[in-house]
Design an enzyme around this catalytic site. Sequence first.
Site, short mmCIF file in Angstrom:
data_model
loop_
_atom_site.label_atom_id
_atom_site.label_comp_id
_atom_site.label_asym_id
_atom_site.label_seq_id
_atom_site.Cartn_x
_atom_site.Cartn_y
_atom_site.Cartn_z
N ILE A 53 0.48 -1.36 -0.29
CA ILE A 53 -0.28 0.01 0.23
C ILE A 53 0.83 0.82 -0.25
O ILE A 53 0.60 1.72 -1.02
CB ILE A 53 -1.11 -0.21 0.99
N TYR A 206 -1.37 -7.47 17.61
CA TYR A 206 -2.27 -6.30 15.92
C TYR A 206 -2.70 -5.10 16.40
O TYR A 206 -2.54 -4.16 16.24
CB TYR A 206 -2.01 -7.21 14.98
N LYS A 210 -3.08 -0.78 16.50
CA LYS A 210 -3.86 0.08 15.12
C LYS A 210 -4.84 0.82 15.90
O LYS A 210 -5.30 1.59 15.57
CB LYS A 210 -4.52 -1.54 14.53
N THR A 243 -1.32 -8.16 0.10
CA THR A 243 -0.32 -7.31 0.04
C THR A 243 0.88 -8.84 1.04
O THR A 243 -0.32 -9.43 1.59
CB THR A 243 0.28 -6.29 1.17
#
Length: 327
Positions: A53, A206, A210, A243
């Site tokens: 990205i 994770y 975030k 990705t």
Amino acid sequence: MWLRAVLLPILRVYYTGLRVILQQVYGRRAFSLPVIPSQNGKVAIVTGGAKGIGYSTAKHLSSLGMHVIIAGNNEAEGSEAVTRIQQDTHNEKVEFLYCDLASMKSIRQFVQIFKAKNLCLHVLVNNAGVMLVPERKTADGFEEHFGLNYLGHFLLTNLLLKTTKESGTENLNARIITVSSATHYVGELNFDDLNSSCCYSPHGAYAQSKLALVMFTYYLQRQLSEDGCYVTANVVDPGVVNTDLYRNVCWPGRLVKWMAARLFFKTAEEGAATSIYASVAPELEGIGGCYLYNGQKTKSADISYNEDLQRKLWNESCKMVGIPGSA
Ligand SMILES: NC(=O)c1ccc[n+]([C@@H]2O[C@H](COP(=O)([O-])OP(=O)(O)OC[C@H]3O[C@@H](n4cnc5c(N)ncnc54)[C@H](OP(=O)(O)O)[C@@H]3O)[C@@H](O)[C@H]2O)c1
Ligand SMILES: *[C@@H]1O[C@H](CO)[C@@H](O)[C@H](O)[C@H]1NC(C)=O
Ligand SMILES: *[C@@H]1O[C@H](CO)[C@@H](O)[C@H](O)[C@H]1NC(C)=O
């Protein structure tokens, strides 16, 4: 204990991912960028801009005429990305600067080298990240998701804040864009154990990193507004994007991704659209404090709006990276 600390985050993260994929399949997969005027003369930094990205973001900003600096931890990949972008966009003002976001020393060196260039900084895209890595520590001893995804960008943004403030003007605010994720909705901030050292859950870690990025953005925006700075801060959610981020997912998960990605995931270009929009869209001039998904202001997790927690996180973060307390 183990159930709550390890199994629950796995279920929550997969549930969130599945929900977003279904939304992409049955709803609007992506949004198309509006026409954006030339950004010639402006300078951007994109962390993790050598692939995924970040690469698509860097390339698009470069095609709009910006001077783009890719901040990354892989020299070979970085210089290859620079060459490709220069060829494709015919814009020579693209460069790679080494910055390992898992090391505060490296971040400080990056900022020093950037500042020595005496450039303005109109757009900072906090994009780099890792997902579901095995239990590891950054150079400074922090759990890797928390230390790299969140604290690394917290320090980078703060060290660059003076330059950003000096670069924004009343009619052209500088912009700080931070890439979060829908997993933040199931994230929990565990102040007693931000390093997740008790019962390590890669999924929980994770999601926590975030969520921290969302709360960081809201707090930062309030500080910037209170100080009357010509800088805005927004946080973006790219969707589920095809990705390398998924390379640490367990093998059945990778198999499913391999089969489903081309059909149901966004391409890196589609995933970058909201980052690009937040970076340069005239519609967002002077607007900050938004969680953006598919170019739309969207509600983030309830807990992310808790100002006491935001302040507490900010204070703790200042202590952890060793900077004084206010933006
Ligand atoms: N893909 C998705 O579905 C999705 C969904 C929601 C949010 N996001 C977020 O989008 C952002 C970009 O991810 P992506 O999907 O484009 O994944 P990606 O292709 O793996 O890109 C991540 C980038 O971060 C860089 N990076 C990793 N560790 C670094 C470090 N220590 N220092 C500096 N740079 C480092 C990577 O460089 P190297 O690999 O060369 O180290 C790479 O350039 C991440 O913040 C991610 O959490 C992605
Ligand atoms: C996380 O680890 C770092 C480095 O070892 C330490 O300074 C910090 O206090 C730890 N934080 C928490 C909340 O455990
Ligand atoms: C954060 O720090 C400021 C000043 O250092 C202090 O006034 C405030 O009470 C702290 N807030 C929290 C929630 O720890």
